[in-house]
Design a protein around this motif. Structure first.
Motif, short mmCIF file in Angstrom:
data_model
loop_
_atom_site.label_atom_id
_atom_site.label_comp_id
_atom_site.label_asym_id
_atom_site.label_seq_id
_atom_site.Cartn_x
_atom_site.Cartn_y
_atom_site.Cartn_z
N ARG A 245 3.74 -20.50 -36.01
CA ARG A 245 2.31 -20.22 -36.17
C ARG A 245 1.76 -20.96 -37.39
O ARG A 245 0.66 -21.51 -37.36
CB ARG A 245 2.10 -18.72 -36.31
N ARG B 57 13.07 -10.69 -31.78
CA ARG B 57 11.69 -10.36 -31.42
C ARG B 57 11.57 -8.97 -30.82
O ARG B 57 10.51 -8.33 -30.92
CB ARG B 57 11.11 -11.43 -30.50
N GLN C 8 0.18 -8.99 -30.66
CA GLN C 8 -0.03 -10.41 -30.96
C GLN C 8 -1.10 -10.58 -32.03
O GLN C 8 -0.99 -11.48 -32.88
CB GLN C 8 -0.39 -11.16 -29.67
N SER D 222 0.63 -9.70 -35.44
CA SER D 222 1.66 -10.63 -35.90
C SER D 222 1.19 -12.06 -36.02
O SER D 222 1.72 -12.83 -36.84
CB SER D 222 2.85 -10.58 -34.95
N LEU E 75 1.70 -13.94 -33.52
CA LEU E 75 2.62 -14.59 -32.59
C LEU E 75 2.06 -14.58 -31.18
O LEU E 75 1.17 -13.79 -30.86
CB LEU E 75 3.99 -13.90 -32.61
N THR E 76 2.58 -15.42 -30.32
CA THR E 76 2.18 -15.47 -28.92
C THR E 76 3.37 -15.16 -28.03
O THR E 76 4.50 -15.05 -28.48
CB THR E 76 1.62 -16.87 -28.57
N ARG E 77 3.09 -14.99 -26.75
CA ARG E 77 4.11 -14.77 -25.72
C ARG E 77 4.97 -13.53 -25.98
O ARG E 77 6.14 -13.48 -25.63
CB ARG E 77 5.00 -16.00 -25.57
N LEU E 78 4.36 -12.51 -26.54
CA LEU E 78 5.10 -11.27 -26.75
C LEU E 78 5.16 -10.43 -25.48
O LEU E 78 5.92 -9.47 -25.40
CB LEU E 78 4.48 -10.44 -27.88
#
Length: 346
Positions: free
Chosen positions: A98, A197, A217, A220, A222-225
């Motif tokens: 990220r 993760r 998401q 965090s 973050l993606t694709r959780l």
């Protein structure tokens, strides 16, 4: 699969964030339970922990920073958080992708085009591990190798490419200072090792659930959780919010009655509960998000943001109400202000 309204989500968040009843635990245990504390403003973690812990003493947190048991470091959403040393080593690698994307698309992207960022990072590591200093100062030392780049731009590249700790006295209660940095590995003497993760999602739900994938998401960065939530689905329970979106939670996590009474609480700038969900209405109405973006400390009454507060030069706390509250509620707010005012006196 039941439906959880805003009050139910509010009470669950308040309970897990230790804002219904101040917890009897150490500052280190609280920081780990909260999975990090927002720390853009150096004093904010002290107010945040005071709101959550019984008999919290600022020196306890100061000692964690000076003894290297907790650190201030760039983490979730590309913002400074205060976390335990072990969480820093486990969380920071997850955030690198990220932070790399931010360099490619953020405000410095054009001015970094054509630069070997890995080479900048390695050169910067040597500088900052040899002598902790500000990233802009390190950027000046890098300029002989990249003379066509501004030192602030090179320093920003170091901020994202390296796991940099802001060293004390930055972030201490009774004194602070400019952000002087060295690498996390140099400060702690241990290597980074990424957290799984799945563990990240489980700990997020423990502190902030029930939550949607988009909530996790948002918190965090973050993606694709969604893939992680699907892997964990057999271990979780699910609900729907009032909009019909799927909420995930830990089976044994507290979900108090929506009518549970909660006390007045004063929150610092950018408190975690105001930033940890894509849909923040469980604690603050959409038309009030500006007070969070503006970095104003907030007041919770009955679990929701109803006012902002500020400390004057004479150490007096003033409250600016968004809602017109009954006198009984305003009295409770004033009493909580008095308690904090007593704590912040020199």
């Amino acid at each position: 699969m039941g439906t959880l309204g805003l009050n139910a989500l509010n009470r669950a968040l308040i309970e897990r964030q230790m804002l219904r009843e101040r917890a009897d635990m150490s500052a280190l245990a609280a920081v780990e339970h909260l999975f990090g504390v927002q720390a853009q403003e150096p004093k904010s973690p002290y107010v945040g922990l005071w709101a959550r812990l019984q008999d919290f003493q600022p020196k306890e947190l100061e000692d964690l920073l000076t003894d290297r048991e907790a650190v201030r470091i760039l983490l979730m959403r590309g913002t400074i958080h205060l976390v335990s040393a072990r969480d820093a080593l486990a969380l920071r690698p997850l955030m690198q992708l990220r932070l790399d994307r931010e360099l490619q698309s953020g405000p410095f992207a054009k001015r970094l085009q054509g630069v070997d960022l890995d080479a900048v990072a390695e050169a910067g590591r040597e500088i900052l591990d040899d002598l902790p200093q500000g990233t802009a100062d390190a950027g000046r030392q890098l300029q002989p190798r990249w003379p066509d780049r501004e030192h602030t731009v090179l320093g920003n590249a170091l901020r994202n490419k390296l796991a940099l700790v802001q060293l004390p006295p930055r972030g201490l209660w009774h004194r602070s200072g400019r952000a002087v940095c060295t690498t996390l590995e140099n400060w702690l003497g241990r290597p980074q090792q990424a957290m799984d993760r799945q563990e990240l999602v489980l700990r997020y739900l423990k502190a902030f659930g029930p939550a949607t994938v988009m909530d996790a998401q948002q918190w965090s960065g973050l993606t694709r959780l969604g893939e992680v939530f699907d892997e964990l689905r057999p271990q979780l329970v699910t609900f729907r919010n009032e909009a019909g979106k799927e909420l995930f939670d830990l089976p044994d996590a507290p979900r108090p009655d929506p009518d549970t009474e909660v006390p007045v609480r004063l929150l610092p700038e950018f408190d975690n509960i105001l930033l940890a969900h894509a849909d923040r209405r469980r604690v603050i109405a959409d038309d009030r998000l500006g007070v969070v973006i503006g970095g104003k400390p907030t007041v919770l009454v009955d679990g929701y943001v109803v006012a902002t507060w500020a400390i004057g030069k004479d150490r007096t706390i003033t409250v600016d109400y968004i809602d017109d509250l009954p006198q009984s509620r305003k009295k409770a707010v004033a009493e909580e202000c008095d308690r904090l005012q007593e704590r912040i006196r020199p």
